[in-house]
Design an enzyme around this catalytic site. Structure first.
Site, PDB file in Angstrom:
ATOM      1  N   GLU A 102       0.825  -1.216   0.000  1.00 31.68           N
ATOM      2  CA  GLU A 102       0.000   0.000   0.000  1.00 31.68           C
ATOM      3  C   GLU A 102       0.855   1.260   0.000  1.00 31.68           C
ATOM      4  O   GLU A 102       0.450   2.295  -0.527  1.00 31.68           O
ATOM      5  CB  GLU A 102      -0.952  -0.001   1.194  1.00 31.68           C
ATOM      6  N   PHE A 152     -11.575  -8.030  13.458  1.00 29.10           N
ATOM      7  CA  PHE A 152     -10.463  -8.457  12.614  1.00 29.10           C
ATOM      8  C   PHE A 152     -10.083  -7.331  11.643  1.00 29.10           C
ATOM      9  O   PHE A 152     -10.930  -6.763  10.978  1.00 29.10           O
ATOM     10  CB  PHE A 152     -10.842  -9.719  11.834  1.00 29.10           C
ATOM     11  N   GLN A 153      -8.819  -7.023  11.580  1.00 28.65           N
ATOM     12  CA  GLN A 153      -8.264  -5.948  10.737  1.00 28.65           C
ATOM     13  C   GLN A 153      -8.903  -4.589  11.047  1.00 28.65           C
ATOM     14  O   GLN A 153      -9.057  -3.750  10.161  1.00 28.65           O
ATOM     15  CB  GLN A 153      -8.370  -6.288   9.247  1.00 28.65           C
ATOM     16  N   LYS A 158     -17.607  -1.056   5.762  1.00 27.70           N
ATOM     17  CA  LYS A 158     -18.034  -1.978   4.710  1.00 27.70           C
ATOM     18  C   LYS A 158     -19.548  -1.951   4.506  1.00 27.70           C
ATOM     19  O   LYS A 158     -20.024  -2.051   3.375  1.00 27.70           O
ATOM     20  CB  LYS A 158     -17.562  -3.397   5.086  1.00 27.70           C
ATOM     21  N   MET A 177      24.576   8.933   2.374  1.00 26.63           N
ATOM     22  CA  MET A 177      24.454  10.224   3.052  1.00 26.63           C
ATOM     23  C   MET A 177      24.747  10.080   4.550  1.00 26.63           C
ATOM     24  O   MET A 177      25.400  10.934   5.153  1.00 26.63           O
ATOM     25  CB  MET A 177      23.061  10.815   2.825  1.00 26.63           C
TER      26      MET A 177
END
Lengths: 86, 556
Positions: free
Chosen positions: B53, B115-116, B165, B466
Site C-alpha cells: 500500500e 479483525f483488521q 463496509k 548520506m
C-alpha cells in the site's frame, strides 16, 4: 511563559476535540484550561487557555487551518509570574 | 450524470472518482474494501495494483505531482491503512493533493477490536490535511466531493476517507452534491504597495523560489517577473524547474547542499522575495544568520507560514498568478547583477574529474542534457537525490519529483510509476540509490504488470551514502550500520521481473549506457557502480550559517 486565552467556533464532529488537542501539543502549547459545549447538533464552541514560550500566532494560525474550526480568536495574552513547571 | 440512479455505496465511490477526472487509481484490495473493488471491476476507472500500500500511495503522489491532478489510492482496513501512513505524511509535508480511500470494518463492529480493525481516523490526524470517517450512506457522496475539494484547494494536501463496509454495501440514490461556484477573481491584493516600495528601494534583491510556484500554476508569471526585474534567483528542492535554466542570474538550489554562489548571494542580499516557500531548516541553515541584512517580502497562500520562522516585513497571501505581475517592475540594480554574475562564474561546478571511475555529478548532467522535452525524473532520498538537484536541470517543476519535506527513502520507484501512468508519453527516469531502491523494490512487479517503460538508474556505492558521509564528517568515521556490501545482484534481480539492464563501472561506459537506456522500448535497469569515496559537496554543516559552506574535505 505566556498564558493565552483563545475562543474557537467548531463543527461538531466526533474527532474535532482530538484535532485541536493534537495541534496544541505538537506546536508546543500546554493546555491549562478548557471548556467546550455544543451549541447545536452541528456546531460547538470552545474556550482554551494555553501556556507556552512560543508566540500564540503559531497556534492560532494552525488551528485556523483545521477544516472543522470555523473561527479562532485570541482573546488575551498575559505574562506569567513564574516559569511553569512541566 | 444520471441523478437518482439506485446503486451501492461502493458504486457511488467509483462514480465520484470518474466525475473528478480520475483516470487511474492505485491500490491493493482486502476484506473491508471488497465492495469497492467489486464496483471497480469492469468500470470506467482504471486501477493499477501495487504490491504494497505504501507503493500505491506513492504512485498516487507521483501521478499528482507529474500531472497537477489529484491522485487517488485505495487500501483495506487495518494493515492496509497503516501502510499508507508514510506516503500520506510525505504528501502532507510536500503539499501534494491526494485522496486516500480506506475500507473499514462494518459500523456495527467498529470499536470492538474486530479483525483488521484499527482506528484509522485517529491514526490519520497527524499525517493528513483532513480526514473523514463516513457514518451514514447519506454522507458518502458529499464527503467524497468535499475530500477532493479540500485536497486540491488552498495549500494542497492529502485527505483520507474511511468507509465502513456496510456503507459500501448500502443501497442509495446517487445525487451529485451542489458545489460552490469557482473561486472569485482577486480584486485587490493586500499590502501590494508596501511590497512594491520595498522592491523598488532594494539594491540587492533575491527571488527565493519554492514549490508553491508550480502548485499555483505561476511558472510563466515567475519567469516574466524575473525577466522584467532582472532579479537574481535561487530555488528550493521543490522549486527546481520553476525558473528557466537559461536565465543568467538563476543560481540553482540554495541551502545545505545548495550552490555556493546561491548561498553567498542570499547572504549578501538586502531583500528576499520569498515565493511559495517556507524557510525550511535545510534551506536556512542557522536561522538567525540567514540573509540577516535582508528585508523579507513573503508570498504564500498559507497564512500559517507567514512569520512561522522568519518575520516578514510585508506578507501577501493572494494568488501568485495575480500577485507576481502586479509586483513586477524594472529595477536599476546593475552593480548587484554584476556581483551575482561574478559569484556564479567563480563557483560553477567542475565536472572534470580525473580517473576512470564514474563521476556521478557529470553522469547526471549528461543525462539531463539527453532527456527529451517531455520527461520526468523521480528521485529517491540520499546522496543521489542531492546530486540530481545540483547537477540536473528541469523544464518544469512537475518534471522533478523528490521527497523534499519528509525525505522518504523508497519514494522514487513507485512515484515514477505514478508519473508514467499520468504521462504515458513522457520519458520517466527513476534515479535511485542502493539503499532507497530496496525500500520499495516490490514495485518492480507493478512495472512488469503494466509493461511501463520506466527507466531506472541506480547509483550503487554499496553504502547508505548520506549517513556515511555524516559519519565521516561529524562522527569520527565510526561507520555504524551504513555498509550495504551485501546488496543483491541488481541486474539479475531486475531480470527476474522481466526488466532488462546492464551494469557499468567506468566513465567511458556512461554515454553509451545512457543512450541504450533512453532508447530502449520498455523498462530498463541501469546499474551504475560508483566509488563510496564520492560525497556531496558543497555542504553547510548542521547548525552553521549558510555563509560557512564546506567546499570539500576529502581525504578521497
Amino acid at each position: 511563559m505566556m498564558i493565552h486565552a483563545l475562543e474557537l467556533e467548531l463543527h461538531q464532529r466526533p474527532e474535532v476535540l482530538e484535532r485541536i488537542l493534537r495541534v496544541a501539543r505538537h506546536r508546543g502549547f500546554k493546555i491549562i484550561k478548557m471548556n467546550m459545549r455544543s451549541t447545536s447538533d452541528v456546531d460547538a464552541t470552545m474556550e482554551l487557555e494555553v501556556d507556552s514560550e512560543r508566540t500564540v500566532d503559531l497556534l492560532s494560525n494552525q488551528l485556523t487551518k483545521l477544516v472543522d474550526v470555523t473561527q479562532c480568536r485570541v482573546l488575551s495574552s498575559t505574562q506569567t509570574a513564574q516559569t511553569a513547571s512541566l | 450524470m444520471e441523478q437518482g440512479q439506485t446503486m451501492r455505496g461502493a458504486d457511488a465511490v467509483i462514480k465520484v472518482l470518474a466525475a473528478h477526472g480520475t483516470t487511474t487509481v492505485f491500490g491493493y484490495p482486502g476484506g473491508a474494501i471488497m465492495p469497492i473493488y467489486d464496483a471497480l471491476y469492469g468500470s470506467e476507472v482504471d486501477h493499477l495494483l501495487s504490491r504494497h500500500e505504501q507503493g500505491a500511495a506513492f504512485a498516487a503522489l507521483g501521478y499528482a505531482r507529474a500531472s497537477g491532478k489529484t491522485g487517488v489510492c485505495f487500501a483495506t482496513s487495518g494493515p492496509g491503512a497503516t501502510n499508507l501512513v508514510t506516503s500520506l505524511a510525505d504528501a502532507l509535508l510536500d503539499s501534494i493533493p491526494v485522496v486516500a480511500i480506506t475500507g473499514q470494518v462494518a459500523s456495527a463492529v467498529v470499536g470492538t477490536d474486530a479483525f483488521q480493525e484499527i482506528d484509522v481516523l485517529g491514526m490519520s490526524l497527524a499525517v493528513t490535511k483532513h480526514s473523514f470517517m463516513v457514518r451514514s450512506i447519506d454522507e458518502l457522496v458529499p464527503t467524497l466531493y468535499k475530500a477532493f475539494e479540500v485536497a486540491a484547494s488552498g495549500r494542497p494536501g492529502p485527505v483520507l476517507v474511511d468507509i465502513p463496509k456496510d456503507i459500501q454495501l448500502a443501497e442509495m440514490q446517487y445525487q451529485t452534491p451542489l458545489q460552490a461556484l469557482e473561486t472569485p477573481v482577486v480584486e485587490t491584493i493586500s499590502n501590494l504597495e508596501q511590497a512594491k516600495q520595498l522592491i523598488r528601494a532594494s539594491k540587492a534583491p533575491i527571488l527565493y523560489v519554492g514549490g508553491g510556484v508550480g502548485m499555483a500554476g505561476a511558472v510563466e508569471q515567475l519567469r516574466d517577473f524575473a525577466k522584467q526585474t532582472g532579479m537574481p534567483s535561487v530555488a528550493t528542492l521543490k522549486g527546481l524547474g520553476a525558473m528557466d535554466k537559461e536565465n543568467p542570474l538563476y543560481l540553482g538550489l540554495l541551502g545545505m547542499h545548495g550552490s555556493k554562489a546561491g548561498n553567498l548571494a542570499v547572504q549578501a542580499s538586502d531583500l528576499l522575495l520569498v515565493v511559495g516557500a517556507r524557510f525550511d531548516d535545510r534551506v536556512t541553515g542557522r536561522l538567525d544568520s540567514f540573509a540577516s541584512k535582508a528585508k523579507v517580502v513573503h508570498l504564500d497562500i498559507d497564512a500559517a507560514e507567514l512569520g512561522k520562522l522568519r518575520a516578514p516585513d510585508v506578507a501577501i497571501t493572494e494568488d501568485l498568478r495575480e500577485v507576481l505581475p502586479a509586483l513586477s517592475m524594472t529595477l536599476d540594480i546593475e552593480p548587484w547583477k554584476a556581483e551575482v554574475a561574478a559569484l556564479k562564474a567563480e563557483h560553477e561546478f567542475n565536472y572534470n574529474h580525473p580517473g576512470s571511475l564514474v563521476f556521478a555529478p557529470r553522469m547526471l548532467r549528461t543525462l539531463a542534457d539527453k532527456l527529451p522535452e517531455d520527461s520526468v525524473v523521480s528521485c529517491d532520498v540520499g546522496q543521489h537525490q542531492m546530486w540530481v538537484a545540483q547537477h540536473m536541470w528541469f523544464r518544469r517543476p512537475e518534471d522533478h519529483l523528490s521527497s523534499s519535506g519528509l525525505g522518504t527513502m523508497g519514494f522514487g520507484l513507485p512515484s515514477g510509476i505514478g508519473a508514467q501512468v499520468a504521462r504515458p508519453d513522457a520519458k520517466v527516469v527513476v534515479v535511485s540509490g542502493d539503499g532507497s531502491i530496496m525500500m520499495n523494490i516490490q514495485e518492480l512487479t507493478t512495472i512488469k504488470r503494466r509493461k511501463l517503460p520506466v527507466k531506472i538508474l541506480l547509483l550503487d556505492n554499496q553504502k547508505l551514502g548520506m549517513v556515511k558521509q555524516w559519519q565521516h564528517l561529524f562522527f569520527e568515521e565510526r561507520f555504524s550500520e551504513t555498509d550495504l556490501s551485501d546488496n543483491p545482484d541488481f541486474v539479475t534481480l531486475a531480470s527476474a521481473f522481466d526488466i532488462p539492464g546492464k551494469q557499468i563501472s567506468t566513465a567511458e561506459e556512461v554515454e553509451p549506457a545512457l543512450d541504450e537506456m533512453l532508447n530502449s522500448e520498455g523498462p530498463y535497469f541501469l546499474h551504475v557502480a560508483i566509488d563510496d569515496a564520492f560525497n556531496v559537496w558543497p555542504l553547510v554543516p548542521p547548525g552553521a550559517s549558510n555563509s560557512d559552506m564546506i567546499e570539500t574535505l576529502e581525504k578521497e
